[in-house]
Design a protein around this motif. Structure first.
Motif, PDB file in Angstrom:
ATOM      1  N   LEU A  55       0.836  -1.206   0.000  1.00 51.57           N
ATOM      2  CA  LEU A  55       0.000   0.000   0.000  1.00 51.57           C
ATOM      3  C   LEU A  55       0.870   1.255   0.000  1.00 51.57           C
ATOM      4  N   CYS A  56       1.889   1.264   0.853  1.00 51.82           N
ATOM      5  CA  CYS A  56       2.815   2.415   0.885  1.00 51.82           C
ATOM      6  C   CYS A  56       3.496   2.587  -0.466  1.00 51.82           C
ATOM      7  N   PHE A  57       3.894   1.472  -1.069  1.00 47.86           N
ATOM      8  CA  PHE A  57       4.559   1.514  -2.380  1.00 47.86           C
ATOM      9  C   PHE A  57       3.631   2.126  -3.428  1.00 47.86           C
ATOM     10  N   GLU A  58       2.370   1.685  -3.434  1.00 49.44           N
ATOM     11  CA  GLU A  58       1.402   2.172  -4.413  1.00 49.44           C
ATOM     12  C   GLU A  58       1.116   3.659  -4.230  1.00 49.44           C
ATOM     13  N   LEU A  59       1.148   4.119  -2.982  1.00 51.70           N
ATOM     14  CA  LEU A  59       0.849   5.524  -2.682  1.00 51.70           C
ATOM     15  C   LEU A  59       2.087   6.424  -2.776  1.00 51.70           C
ATOM     16  N   GLY A  60       3.214   5.839  -3.176  1.00 49.43           N
ATOM     17  CA  GLY A  60       4.437   6.622  -3.311  1.00 49.43           C
ATOM     18  C   GLY A  60       5.108   6.950  -1.992  1.00 49.43           C
ATOM     19  N   LYS A  92       7.574   5.731  -0.157  1.00 49.37           N
ATOM     20  CA  LYS A  92       8.662   4.763  -0.256  1.00 49.37           C
ATOM     21  C   LYS A  92       9.340   4.503   1.094  1.00 49.37           C
ATOM     22  N   ARG A  93       9.614   5.562   1.801  1.00 46.72           N
ATOM     23  CA  ARG A  93      10.329   5.392   3.077  1.00 46.72           C
ATOM     24  C   ARG A  93       9.466   4.655   4.097  1.00 46.72           C
ATOM     25  N   GLU A  94       8.182   4.956   4.119  1.00 49.12           N
ATOM     26  CA  GLU A  94       7.288   4.233   5.028  1.00 49.12           C
ATOM     27  C   GLU A  94       7.206   2.759   4.651  1.00 49.12           C
ATOM     28  N   ALA A  95       7.236   2.469   3.355  1.00 48.30           N
ATOM     29  CA  ALA A  95       7.214   1.069   2.901  1.00 48.30           C
ATOM     30  C   ALA A  95       8.390   0.314   3.497  1.00 48.30           C
ATOM     31  N   PHE A  96       9.580   0.923   3.443  1.00 45.21           N
ATOM     32  CA  PHE A  96      10.769   0.268   4.001  1.00 45.21           C
ATOM     33  C   PHE A  96      10.656   0.126   5.518  1.00 45.21           C
ATOM     34  N   GLU A  97      10.189   1.181   6.182  1.00 42.13           N
ATOM     35  CA  GLU A  97      10.122   1.138   7.640  1.00 42.13           C
ATOM     36  C   GLU A  97       9.116   0.100   8.133  1.00 42.13           C
ATOM     37  N   TYR A  98       8.000  -0.066   7.426  1.00 43.57           N
ATOM     38  CA  TYR A  98       7.060  -1.135   7.783  1.00 43.57           C
ATOM     39  C   TYR A  98       7.659  -2.514   7.488  1.00 43.57           C
ATOM     40  N   THR A  99       8.492  -2.597   6.446  1.00 46.68           N
ATOM     41  CA  THR A  99       9.200  -3.847   6.173  1.00 46.68           C
ATOM     42  C   THR A  99      10.072  -4.230   7.363  1.00 46.68           C
ATOM     43  N   GLU A 100      10.821  -3.260   7.875  1.00 45.11           N
ATOM     44  CA  GLU A 100      11.702  -3.521   9.011  1.00 45.11           C
ATOM     45  C   GLU A 100      10.893  -3.871  10.260  1.00 45.11           C
ATOM     46  N   ARG A 101       9.808  -3.153  10.481  1.00 51.87           N
ATOM     47  CA  ARG A 101       8.983  -3.425  11.664  1.00 51.87           C
ATOM     48  C   ARG A 101       8.361  -4.810  11.589  1.00 51.87           C
ATOM     49  N   SER A 102       7.990  -5.236  10.380  1.00 53.96           N
ATOM     50  CA  SER A 102       7.357  -6.552  10.227  1.00 53.96           C
ATOM     51  C   SER A 102       8.311  -7.663  10.631  1.00 53.96           C
ATOM     52  N   LYS A 103       9.616  -7.442  10.440  1.00 57.18           N
ATOM     53  CA  LYS A 103      10.591  -8.491  10.748  1.00 57.18           C
ATOM     54  C   LYS A 103      11.061  -8.440  12.191  1.00 57.18           C
TER      55      LYS A 103
END
Length: 449
Positions: free
Chosen positions: A242-247, A249-260
Motif C-alpha cells: 500500500l505504501c509503495f502504491e501511494l508513493g 517509499k520510506r514508510e514502505a521500508f520502515e514497515y518492512t523492518e517493523r514486520s521483521k
C-alpha cells in the motif's frame, strides 16, 4: 493453579472437584496458547481437559472443550476433526439449552465450511448464529457473526455488503473496547479497500497495526510476543505494498523492518541496559527508569496470573508507570536518542539507516514478499529506490524450494549415480541465474553505478 490443585489431598467429592478445576484450568491454558499462536500446546491441554470432563460427566465443560478443539483443528486445516468436534459441541449445547454455546458452534462451523469453499453453507451458519445472538443479547457472538458474514460476501465479490457487515462488527468492537477484534476488523476493511481505494485502505491498515502493537506491549514472555506478532504479520504484508502504491517509499521500508523485528524490539525494550558513559545530570533519570521498568514487569506478570480483582489495580499501576516513563524518555531524547529508540521499540528509520551507510560507504539491497509481489529495496547513502521484481511470489517460492531440495540431495554422503549429481548442480546454477536476472535486474542500473 495446576500446582496448587495437585498438592491438595481429599476424599472422593473433593477429588471430583479438583478434577473439575483442573479441566477448567487446562481449557483456559489451551485458549491462551492458541491466542498466542502456540497450536501444539493448545491441542495438548484441550485433550487433557476433555478426558477429565468426560470422566466427571460435566457436559457443559465437555461442550466447551470440544468447540475449542474444533477451532484449533480448523486452524491447522484438519477439517474432518474440526467438524466432528464442533458438531459434538453443538449437540451438547442444544441438549443443555446453552444458547451461547450453540451460537459459537454455528459460527465456528461456518468458518470451516468457508475454508472448504462452501460459502452458501457458511452463510447459513453465520445467519443462524446471528439470529440466536440477537435473541440472547450476546454482543460478542453478534460481532463475530457480522465479521464472518463480511468475509463471506467479500469472497463472493459483493464488496458493499462485505463492508456493511464489517463496519457493523467494528462498531460493536469499539463500543465494547475489544482491542483484538478492532485490530482484525480494521485489517479486514483495509484488505477490501486495498484493490480500489488505497488511501482508505492505508488508514485502516495503519490503525490495525497501531492496535496490534498496543496488545504486543502488554505481553511479557518472549515466546508469547513472537507468537503474537507472527499472527499479526498480515497487516504488515498489506501495508508495505500500500505504501509503495501511494508513493510512500520510506514508510514502505520502515514497515518492512517493523514486520521483521517488532517482537524482538519489544523484548529488548524491557531488558536491563547499562550505559557506560552517562553524565551526572542524567544518571538519576536512568536509575528511576530502571526501577520503573522492574515495577512494570512485575505488575504485568501479576495481570497475566491474576484471575479476578487484583488485575484491574495492577493495570492502573502499569498505566501510571508508562506515563512517567514517557516523561523520562522525552527528557532523554535529545541527549540519548538511540537509547530512547530502543526503549520505545522503534525500528530503524530509513534516514538513520542512510546515515550509517554513509559512514560505512555501503549500500543495502533488500527483498520483501508482499502477497503476489516481490519488492526490491535499493538504499545507498544518497538514494532510496523501490522496484517490483520480474518474478511473482509463487514462482520465487518454487525456485527456493527446488534449490533447497537440490542442495539437500548434493549434501547426502553417498551418491549412487554421478549423473544425478551433475543434474542437481545444473539445476542449482540455473536457479541462481534466474533469481539473479529476476531479482537484480530491476536495480541493475544502480548496482552498475
Amino acid at each position: 493453579a495446576l500446582e496448587i490443585i495437585g498438592s491438595v489431598n481429599g476424599k472422593e467429592a473433593e477429588h471430583e472437584r479438583k478434577l473439575l478445576f483442573r479441566s477448567s484450568i487446562l481449557g483456559n491454558l489451551a485458549a491462551c496458547y492458541f491466542e498466542l499462536g502456540m497450536v501444539e500446546e493448545a491441542i495438548k491441554y484441550n485433550k487433557e481437559a476433555l478426558v477429565i470432563a468426560k470422566e466427571i460427566g460435566d457436559k457443559l465443560l465437555e461442550s466447551k472443550i470440544n468447540l475449542n478443539l474444533g477451532i484449533v483443528y480448523g486452524s491447522l486445516n484438519y477439517y474432518e476433526s474440526a467438524i466432528e468436534h464442533i458438531k459434538s459441541a453443538m449437540e451438547l449445547s442444544k441438549f443443555l439449552e446453552d444458547k451461547y454455546g450453540e451460537e459459537a458452534s454455528h459460527n465456528n462451523l461456518g468458518i470451516i465450511y468457508k475454508k472448504l469453499g462452501n460459502i452458501s453453507e457458511s452463510i447459513k451458519c453465520y445467519n443462524e448464529a446471528l439470529s440466536l445472538a440477537e435473541k440472547s443479547g450476546n454482543v460478542t457472538t453478534k460481532m463475530q457473526s457480522l465479521a464472518e458474514l463480511g468475509s463471506c460476501y467479500n469472497k463472493l465479490g459483493k464488496i458493499q455488503q462485505a463492508l456493511k457487515y464489517y463496519q457493523e462488527a467494528l462498531t460493536i468492537a469499539k463500543d465494547n473496547k475489544d482491542t483484538p477484534a478492532q485490530t482484525l476488523l480494521n485489517f479486514n476493511i483495509a484488505f477490501v479497500y486495498s484493490k480500489s481505494q488505497p488511501k482508505v485502505a492505508f488508514r485502516y491498515c495503519k490503525r490495525s497495526i497501531e492496535l496490534s502493537e498496543i496488545i504486543g506491549r502488554t505481553l511479557v514472555s518472549e515466546k508469547y510476543q513472537i507468537g503474537f506478532f507472527g499472527k499479526q504479520s498480515n497487516a504488515y504484508q498489506l501495508m508495505v505494498p500500500l505504501c509503495f502504491e501511494l508513493g510512500r517509499k520510506r514508510e514502505a521500508f520502515e514497515y518492512t523492518e517493523r514486520s521483521k523485528s517488532k517482537a524482538f524490539l519489544d523484548i529488548l525494550s524491557t531488558r536491563p541496559i547499562h550505559l557506560t558513559h552517562v553524565s551526572a545530570e542524567f544518571q538519576p533519570l536512568f536509575d528511576e527508569e530502571q526501577k520503573l521498568q522492574d515495577k512494570r514487569r512485575a505488575a504485568q506478570q501479576i495481570i497475566i496470573s491474576a484471575y479476578g480483582e487484583n488485575s484491574g489495580t495492577e493495570q492502573g499501576q502499569v498505566d501510571l508507570i508508562n506515563k512517567r516513563l514517557e516523561e523520562i524518555y522525552t527528557i532523554l531524547l535529545k541527549k540519548y536518542p538511540q537509547y530512547v529508540a530502543l526503549r520505545k521499540a522503534f525500528a530503524i528509520s530509513s534516514t538513520a539507516l542512510q546515515d550509517i551507510l554513509r559512514t560505512e560507504n555501503a549500500v543495502i539491497v533488500e527483498f520483501f514478499v508482499a502477497y503476489e509481489k516481490v519488492l526490491v529495496f535499493y538504499i545507498s547513502p544518497d538514494q532510496f529506490e523501490i522496484r517490483v521484481a520480474n518474478i511473482n511470489a509463487l514462482t520465487l517460492r518454487d525456485y527456493i524450494v527446488r534449490y533447497r531440495y537440490a542442495i539437500d540431495r548434493l549434501a547426502k554422503p553417498i551418491r549412487e549415480e554421478n549423473k544425478i549429481m551433475k543434474s542437481d548442480t545444473k539445476e542449482i546454477n540455473d536457479i541462481i541465474e534466474k533469481l539473479s536476472a529476476n531479482l537484480l535486474e530491476p536495480i541493475s542500473e544502480y548496482l552498475r553505478r
